[in-house]
Design a protein around this motif. Sequence first.
Motif, short mmCIF file in Angstrom:
data_model
loop_
_atom_site.label_atom_id
_atom_site.label_comp_id
_atom_site.label_asym_id
_atom_site.label_seq_id
_atom_site.Cartn_x
_atom_site.Cartn_y
_atom_site.Cartn_z
N UNK A 261 -7.65 -7.74 5.13
CA UNK A 261 -8.47 -8.42 6.14
C UNK A 261 -7.63 -9.52 6.80
N UNK A 262 -7.62 -9.53 8.12
CA UNK A 262 -6.86 -10.55 8.85
C UNK A 262 -7.79 -11.68 9.27
N UNK A 263 -7.28 -12.90 9.20
CA UNK A 263 -8.03 -14.07 9.67
C UNK A 263 -7.90 -14.17 11.18
N UNK A 264 -9.01 -14.47 11.84
CA UNK A 264 -8.97 -14.69 13.29
C UNK A 264 -8.64 -16.14 13.58
N UNK A 265 -9.66 -17.00 13.52
CA UNK A 265 -9.48 -18.45 13.69
C UNK A 265 -9.73 -19.13 12.35
N UNK B 270 -4.60 -21.75 2.75
CA UNK B 270 -3.66 -20.76 2.23
C UNK B 270 -4.33 -19.80 1.26
N UNK B 271 -5.22 -20.31 0.43
CA UNK B 271 -5.93 -19.46 -0.53
C UNK B 271 -6.79 -18.44 0.18
N UNK B 272 -7.48 -18.88 1.23
CA UNK B 272 -8.36 -17.98 1.99
C UNK B 272 -7.54 -16.87 2.65
N UNK B 273 -6.47 -17.25 3.31
CA UNK B 273 -5.65 -16.26 4.02
C UNK B 273 -5.07 -15.24 3.03
N UNK B 274 -4.56 -15.71 1.91
CA UNK B 274 -3.97 -14.81 0.92
C UNK B 274 -5.01 -13.89 0.30
N UNK B 275 -6.19 -14.42 0.00
CA UNK B 275 -7.25 -13.61 -0.61
C UNK B 275 -7.71 -12.51 0.34
N UNK B 276 -7.89 -12.84 1.61
CA UNK B 276 -8.31 -11.83 2.58
C UNK B 276 -7.22 -10.79 2.77
N UNK B 277 -5.97 -11.23 2.82
CA UNK B 277 -4.86 -10.29 3.01
C UNK B 277 -4.79 -9.27 1.90
N UNK B 278 -5.16 -9.65 0.68
CA UNK B 278 -5.12 -8.72 -0.46
C UNK B 278 -6.04 -7.54 -0.25
N UNK B 279 -7.09 -7.73 0.56
CA UNK B 279 -8.02 -6.63 0.84
C UNK B 279 -7.85 -6.11 2.27
N UNK C 83 -13.23 -23.47 7.49
CA UNK C 83 -14.06 -22.56 8.28
C UNK C 83 -13.13 -21.50 8.87
N UNK C 84 -13.60 -20.25 8.93
CA UNK C 84 -12.72 -19.21 9.44
C UNK C 84 -13.53 -18.03 9.97
N UNK C 85 -12.87 -17.19 10.73
CA UNK C 85 -13.45 -15.92 11.16
C UNK C 85 -12.58 -14.79 10.63
N UNK C 86 -13.19 -13.62 10.49
CA UNK C 86 -12.48 -12.43 10.01
C UNK C 86 -12.90 -11.25 10.88
N UNK C 87 -12.32 -11.14 12.08
CA UNK C 87 -12.76 -10.13 13.05
C UNK C 87 -12.77 -8.71 12.49
N UNK C 88 -13.90 -8.04 12.67
CA UNK C 88 -14.01 -6.64 12.27
C UNK C 88 -14.33 -6.40 10.81
N UNK C 89 -14.32 -7.45 9.99
CA UNK C 89 -14.59 -7.28 8.55
C UNK C 89 -16.07 -7.45 8.27
#
Length: 424
Positions: free
Chosen positions: A303-307, A292-301, A316-322
């Motif tokens: 950035x969408x999470x892929x997987x 949840x922390x990762x998703x929220x932090x990326x969303x603030x900038x 572990x996560x991906x951030x397509x296009x970032x």
Amino acid sequence: MSTRNDIEMARRGAVAPAAPLVWKFGGTSVADHDRLRAVAERMVAAQRSGRGVVAVLSAMGKSTDQLVGQAYAMSARPPMRELDALLSVGESISCALASMAVAELGSRAVSLTGAQAGVSTDDRHGNARLVEIRPQRIQEALAEGAIVLVTGFQGVGPDGDVTTLGRGGSDASAVAVAAALGVDECEIFTDVPAVFTADPRVVPDARRLSSIRHEEMLEMAEAGAAVLQPRSVELAVSHGIDIHLRSSFSAEEGTWIRREAAGFEGTGSSEVAGIAHRRQESIYTADDTGAGTVVAALAERGIAVGALAPTDTGVRFTAPGAEPAEVSAALDAVGAVAKVDEELGSVSVVSLGIARKPDVVVRALAALEAAGITPRLITTTPGRITAAVPSSQVDDAVRLLHRTFIPAAVATIVSDLRPPADAA
């Protein structure tokens, strides 16, 4: 689209004025003074044929990338408000110079910032959502006989601050302006002549498409096809806008992205619409951090999470296009650290309703396995299957899957293609 005024004029026997042309020119289309002059010549010619012209322009060439580089060289975590203020400069330069080029041709153009053009957004810097467009100033300039040049990629938030619409946002700007003006089509000029079943720089015999459905184009764009921003396609669906994607460097027809009649179950124009890829699709690891922390932090900038997958120590996560710097800045804001776990790319098979087509998934994975290409991660959406593979194997995987699903007999060989597609 017909308006009440059009209908009333028709009832009285009057001829309604032709709807203005709404065009968008990407970064490579306005990369230097010569290309800006060519764009000006195209606009003036259209105006002199009797059409009003509204053109949305991107920043020149790679100037947006250069501005991003300057920002992250100055600060590891640049404030989003100031980053928007910086990045919005590029489009203003393009519009002002293009207006000067039009004047040199004996016509008149008016350059408008997003705020001047009536583009209102929410307050989410870096990935603002459009709230409304009040095109009064655009319409007034058209009525006065001017070509209207609108800065793409930007708008103004509720507090009066400039906001940006995310990478490729000029595409969204153009479709939104068309919708606000009651125009049912938008032409996007770029550095490729059409949409293909794969990137023709990777697959020389990729098939050129004369048309493709909105839904298929959206999946292709989400998977990495850089010819259109996904949000622009979403807007086109919402407002009934057809998009004509074509080359800035010729007069030939390109590809129409539009609603088309489908089969009884609406399964799309073919079993597989195309193969899309990204050369960089890194997997990140953030230890001692929750999902949840990762998703929220990326969303603030923006950035969408892929997987995303939890691990014993974090996620572990991906951030397509970032870009990695953007991901690091996002996590740093919440006191977390993300490191690149593995340098990968991705390849996607786009097929609407893929959940009902298990054979497509089986054939794709079998082809990769037979070629010795082992996916590190596999994700699916209702319209595609995506495999994360080593970056060095991305091109081979694209060519392999294209041969597997797209018949070579109907392919059109393409050569002499220009550099990678426009951004912003």
